[in-house]
Design a protein around this motif. Structure first.
Motif, PDB file in Angstrom:
ATOM      1  N   SER A   1      -9.642 -34.715  -2.651  1.00  0.00           N
ATOM      2  CA  SER A   1      -9.256 -35.903  -3.382  1.00  0.00           C
ATOM      3  C   SER A   1     -10.443 -36.836  -3.466  1.00  0.00           C
TER       4      SER A   1
ATOM      5  N   ASP B   1     -12.806 -36.483   3.359  1.00  0.00           N
ATOM      6  CA  ASP B   1     -13.760 -35.439   2.996  1.00  0.00           C
ATOM      7  C   ASP B   1     -13.223 -34.038   3.189  1.00  0.00           C
ATOM      8  N   THR B   2     -12.098 -33.925   3.856  1.00  0.00           N
ATOM      9  CA  THR B   2     -11.550 -32.600   4.137  1.00  0.00           C
ATOM     10  C   THR B   2     -11.305 -31.829   2.864  1.00  0.00           C
ATOM     11  N   GLN B   3     -11.793 -30.580   2.830  1.00  0.00           N
ATOM     12  CA  GLN B   3     -11.564 -29.714   1.684  1.00  0.00           C
ATOM     13  C   GLN B   3     -10.655 -28.568   2.089  1.00  0.00           C
ATOM     14  N   TYR B   4      -9.825 -28.164   1.132  1.00  0.00           N
ATOM     15  CA  TYR B   4      -8.859 -27.107   1.372  1.00  0.00           C
ATOM     16  C   TYR B   4      -9.120 -25.948   0.417  1.00  0.00           C
ATOM     17  N   PHE B   5      -9.143 -24.752   0.987  1.00  0.00           N
ATOM     18  CA  PHE B   5      -9.518 -23.573   0.223  1.00  0.00           C
ATOM     19  C   PHE B   5      -8.306 -22.748  -0.194  1.00  0.00           C
ATOM     20  N   GLY B   6      -8.435 -22.136  -1.359  1.00  0.00           N
ATOM     21  CA  GLY B   6      -7.456 -21.174  -1.810  1.00  0.00           C
ATOM     22  C   GLY B   6      -7.717 -19.813  -1.190  1.00  0.00           C
TER      23      GLY B   6
END
Lengths: 113, 110
Positions: free
Chosen positions: A95, A100-105
Motif C-alpha cells: 500500500s 513497507d511490508t510487501q506480500y507475495f503471490g
C-alpha cells in the motif's frame, strides 16, 4: 493469507514466443512489483507499478513490459522469449504510503523450451 | 545497489534442534523482511523488522541496523520448517523495492 493471486500457475512456451502473466493484489494494496526468481537464486526486481505507471525498473531488457489497471491488478509481458527467461515470476503488493511490508503471490512458473 | 549476504547457504538440522540464520547488508535500510519459501514457491512473510527484536512462536528475529545485520532464530525445529529462508531489504525511502539475499536452505530431519 497474503490475498495476492497470480495466473496462470504454470506455463510452457517456446523460444521467440510472447507471454502474459497476471497479478491481482488484495483490497487496499495499490502498488504492484514483479520479481523473477531463477532456480536456486533469490528473487530479482523487474519493475513496479503505482497509479498505472511504471515507477521503478530493475536491470531487465525492454522485452519485459507491464501494465497496471484501474483496479490495481497488473500484467507482466515478456516478448521474444529466451531459454534464460525460464523462472518463477512473483508478484508483490503493498500500500503506497503505508507500511513497507510487501506480500507475495504464489507465483507463475514459466518454462521456455 | 545494496548487497545482501546470507549465511550459511545450507543448514541441516535434526528435529528439535535450534539454529541461527544471518543476513548482512551493505547499506542502511528502511525495511527488512524475512521470508520462508515453501516447496511450491510461495514466499511467506515471517517478520517485518528494520530494527529491534520480534518473536512469533518458535521463531524470533533481531536486526541491529547500526551494524547492518539481522538474525533469524529457529527454536525446537520441526520438519515443516524445511525450505528456503530469504532476507530482503529496501534501501530507498519507501520505494517498496526489495533486494534479496541468495537464501539459506534449511532441511530438518525427523
Amino acid at each position: 493469507d497474503a490475498g495476492v493471486t497470480q495466473s496462470p500457475t504454470h506455463l510452457i512456451k517456446t523460444r521467440g514466443q510472447q507471454v502474459t502473466l497476471r497479478c491481482s493484489p488484495k483490497s487496499g494494496h495499490d502498488t504492484v512489483s514483479w520479481y523473477q526468481q531463477a532456480l536456486g537464486q533469490g528473487p530479482q526486481f523487474i519493475f513496479q507499478y503505482y497509479e498505472e505507471e511504471e515507477r521503478q525498473r530493475g536491470n531487465f531488457p525492454d522485452r519485459f513490459s507491464g501494465h497496471q489497471f484501474p483496479n490495481y491488478s497488473s500484467e507482466l509481458n515478456v516478448n521474444a522469449l529466451l531459454l534464460g527467461d525460464s523462472a518463477l515470476y512473483l508478484c508483490a503488493a503493498a500500500s503506497w504510503g503505508g507500511p513497507d511490508t510487501q506480500y507475495f503471490g504464489p507465483g507463475t512458473r514459466l518454462t521456455v523450451l | 545497489g545494496i548487497q545482501v549476504e546470507q549465511s550459511p547457504p545450507d543448514l541441516i538440522l535434526q528435529e528439535g534442534a535450534n539454529s541461527t540464520l544471518r543476513c548482512n547488508f551493505s547499506d542502511s535500510v528502511n525495511n527488512l523482511q524475512w521470508f520462508h519459501q515453501n516447496p511450491w514457491g510461495q514466499l511467506i512473510n515471517l517478520f517485518y523488522i528494520p530494527s529491534g527484536t520480534k518473536q512469533n512462536g518458535r521463531l524470533s528475529a533481531t536486526t541491529v541496523a547500526t551494524e547492518r545485520y539481522s538474525l533469524l532464530y529457529i527454536s525446537s525445529s520441526q520438519t515443516t520448517d524445511s525450505g528456503v529462508y530469504f532476507c530482503a531489504v529496501e534501501s530507498g525511502s519507501n520505494d517498496y523495492k526489495l533486494s534479496f539475499g541468495a537464501g539459506t536452505t534449511v532441511t530438518v530431519r525427523a
